[in-house]
Write a protein that holds these residues in place. Structure first.
Motif, PDB file in Angstrom:
ATOM      1  N   GLU A  74      28.817  46.539   4.161  1.00 33.24           N
ATOM      2  CA  GLU A  74      29.662  45.545   5.218  1.00 33.24           C
ATOM      3  C   GLU A  74      28.616  44.211   5.201  1.00 33.24           C
ATOM      4  O   GLU A  74      29.220  43.105   5.087  1.00 33.24           O
ATOM      5  N   LEU A  94      29.973  42.230   2.145  1.00 31.70           N
ATOM      6  CA  LEU A  94      31.034  41.476   2.236  1.00 31.70           C
ATOM      7  C   LEU A  94      31.036  40.398   3.192  1.00 31.70           C
ATOM      8  O   LEU A  94      31.637  39.257   2.961  1.00 31.70           O
ATOM      9  N   LEU A 149      36.098  36.087   6.521  1.00 30.17           N
ATOM     10  CA  LEU A 149      36.803  37.170   6.403  1.00 30.17           C
ATOM     11  C   LEU A 149      36.424  38.355   7.233  1.00 30.17           C
ATOM     12  O   LEU A 149      35.224  38.205   7.473  1.00 30.17           O
ATOM     13  N   VAL A 150      37.382  39.174   8.024  1.00 29.03           N
ATOM     14  CA  VAL A 150      36.752  40.164   8.852  1.00 29.03           C
ATOM     15  C   VAL A 150      37.110  41.476   8.070  1.00 29.03           C
ATOM     16  O   VAL A 150      38.229  41.664   7.510  1.00 29.03           O
ATOM     17  N   LEU A 151      36.192  42.443   8.374  1.00 26.37           N
ATOM     18  CA  LEU A 151      36.070  43.852   7.554  1.00 26.37           C
ATOM     19  C   LEU A 151      37.452  44.477   8.609  1.00 26.37           C
ATOM     20  O   LEU A 151      37.460  44.585   9.754  1.00 26.37           O
ATOM     21  N   ARG A 155      39.181  46.536   3.270  1.00 21.40           N
ATOM     22  CA  ARG A 155      40.164  45.698   3.298  1.00 21.40           C
ATOM     23  C   ARG A 155      39.919  44.504   4.130  1.00 21.40           C
ATOM     24  O   ARG A 155      39.399  44.770   5.329  1.00 21.40           O
ATOM     25  N   LEU A 156      40.074  43.311   3.820  1.00 27.35           N
ATOM     26  CA  LEU A 156      39.373  42.208   4.661  1.00 27.35           C
ATOM     27  C   LEU A 156      40.697  41.280   4.777  1.00 27.35           C
ATOM     28  O   LEU A 156      41.622  41.017   4.176  1.00 27.35           O
TER      29      LEU A 156
END
Length: 143
Positions: free
Chosen positions: A67, A70, A77-79, A134-135
């Motif tokens: 996390e 990323l 971007l958000v996870l 996936r983001l």
């Protein structure tokens, strides 16, 4: 005016991250925080009884380490989703190398989802975890 979020390129590699070494204290603190007090991760004799020379690090601890990797790579971007399969244990006292690569982009324009393949390797180079994140663009950019 807020700039439109641009999708990453397919094949783009994220910066690698080394985590660890994991101490007995790390394992105990993660067990307490996560509620996973499986003796395999906490009791050296129990771990040896299953053929491990040292206590294995919690697999979810390895997965969770992706996390911040990323978030640092693309704070815009958000996870949405994070999943993984655990293959080879990382043991107490060892480090793990986290790597990731953009596998595909779903959608187009500002409405895309980036699918990122994740790999954690043991110190010897064996795959410890293979997974996927996936983001999507954040509603508002993070500061």
């Amino acid at each position: 005016m807020i700039a439109e979020c641009v999708a990453p390129r397919c094949g783009e590699k994220l910066p690698a991250l080394t985590i660890g070494p994991f101490s007995a204290d790390h394992l105990a603190r993660y067990a307490e925080a996560s509620g996973d007090s499986n003796p395999l991760h906490l009791d050296p004799a129990f771990a040896r009884g299953f053929g491990f020379p040292a206590r294995p690090v919690h697999g979810m601890r390895l997965l969770a380490a992706f996390e911040p990797l990323l978030a640092d790579w693309r704070p815009d971007l958000v996870l949405l989703d994070l999943r993984g399969q655990f293959l080879t244990p990382v043991l107490e006292g060892q480090k793990a190398l986290l790597t990731a690569r953009v596998a595909k982009i779903e959608g187009d324009g500002a409405r895309f989802i980036a699918v990122v393949r994740l790999v954690a390797q043991t110190e010897s180079g064996a795959p410890a975890l293979m997974g996927e994140a996936r983001l999507a663009p954040a509603a508002k950019p993070r500061p």
